[in-house]
Design an enzyme around this catalytic site. Structure first.
Site, mmCIF file in Angstrom:
data_model
loop_
_atom_site.group_PDB
_atom_site.id
_atom_site.type_symbol
_atom_site.label_atom_id
_atom_site.label_comp_id
_atom_site.label_asym_id
_atom_site.label_seq_id
_atom_site.Cartn_x
_atom_site.Cartn_y
_atom_site.Cartn_z
ATOM 1 N N LYS A 111 0.782 -1.264 -0.098
ATOM 2 C CA LYS A 111 -0.048 0.121 -0.100
ATOM 3 C C LYS A 111 0.789 1.184 0.035
ATOM 4 C CE LYS A 111 -3.545 -1.829 3.090
ATOM 5 N NZ LYS A 111 -4.141 -1.867 4.273
ATOM 6 N N GLY A 112 1.964 1.225 0.321
ATOM 7 C CA GLY A 112 2.919 2.328 0.760
ATOM 8 C C GLY A 112 3.164 3.220 -0.567
ATOM 9 N N GLU A 172 8.863 1.304 -5.933
ATOM 10 C CA GLU A 172 8.768 1.019 -4.693
ATOM 11 C C GLU A 172 8.862 2.269 -3.628
ATOM 12 O OE1 GLU A 172 8.212 -1.301 -2.475
ATOM 13 O OE2 GLU A 172 9.424 -3.482 -2.949
ATOM 14 N N ASP A 173 8.187 2.073 -2.509
ATOM 15 C CA ASP A 173 8.056 3.256 -1.647
ATOM 16 C C ASP A 173 9.731 3.429 -1.028
ATOM 17 O OD1 ASP A 173 7.665 0.909 -0.223
ATOM 18 O OD2 ASP A 173 6.144 1.839 1.069
ATOM 19 N N ASP A 215 14.751 -1.427 1.501
ATOM 20 C CA ASP A 215 15.857 -1.552 2.743
ATOM 21 C C ASP A 215 16.546 -2.919 2.684
ATOM 22 O OD1 ASP A 215 16.455 -1.060 5.429
ATOM 23 O OD2 ASP A 215 14.655 -1.566 6.243
ATOM 24 N N PHE A 274 12.480 5.423 11.621
ATOM 25 C CA PHE A 274 11.353 4.842 11.146
ATOM 26 C C PHE A 274 10.614 5.722 10.692
ATOM 27 C CE2 PHE A 274 7.406 2.730 11.098
ATOM 28 C CZ PHE A 274 7.432 1.559 11.270
#
Length: 189
Positions: A50-51, A107-108, A111, A161
């Protein structure tokens, strides 16, 4: 007298990392670069829910060539399910056929890269003409998957974060118009 002070941050937000203006400017730059790189070619652009929704919507408006767009949704298996925790499953697949097409995966944030690596393997098995990745945020420090085709990167991501502009914590903060650091006491136990 006009008050030029910035409005207070929402509760649990430590600081703004990337402002709304910075995001808009960088997304426009990415759109111009993608448009130039794929000029005269048919491009399929898809994001991972969803990001990515805010980034994908803004980037599609910034791309100046015709594109087709789609979305994919994935989920990790939870403890107690038939597959071990940490594996990924597709819960909403692409509707568009990518065979012999140029594909740009959005992609948001990248990582560790493990989820992206899984998605790339799935898409590559469908034999696109090419596949590249555009990540709004890139965090190299935690990278476990090598050689990801990150052709377009919006910003480097700090270790914080991050929430806002689609990124969430427990489904909260996605609608913030900027990217911010969440106060550590919120997510540490």
């Amino acid at each position: 007298m006009i008050n030029l002070a910035a409005p207070p941050l929402p509760p649990n937000i430590a600081r703004i990392i990337y402002t709304q203006e910075q995001l808009k400017a960088r997304v426009r730059e990415l759109g111009r670069q993608i448009s130039a790189d794929y000029a005269g070619r048919e491009l399929i652009v898809f994001g991972i829910l969803k990001g990515v929704i805010f980034f994908q919507a803004d980037l599609l408006r910034a791309i100046e060539i015709p594109v087709k767009t789609d979305l994919m949704a994935i989920a990790g298996y939870r403890v107690g399910e038939k597959r071990p925790s940490g594996t990924v499953r597709i819960i909403k697949d692409l509707d568009l056929d990518v065979y012999n097409r140029d594909v740009l995966l959005l992609e948001d944030m990248v990582d560790t890269g493990l989820t992206l690596n899984f998605i790339l393997k799935v898409i590559k098995s469908r034999q696109p003409a090419s596949i590249t990745v555009c990540a709004l945020l890139n965090r190299d420090a935690h990278r476990l998957a090598p050689n990801l085709p990150l052709k377009y990167i919006g910003f480097d991501a700090p270790a914080d974060f991050l929430v806002g502009y689609g990124l969430d914590y427990l489904e909260q903060y996605r609608s913030l118009p900027y990217i911010a650091a969440l106060n550590p006491e919120v997510y540490t136990f």
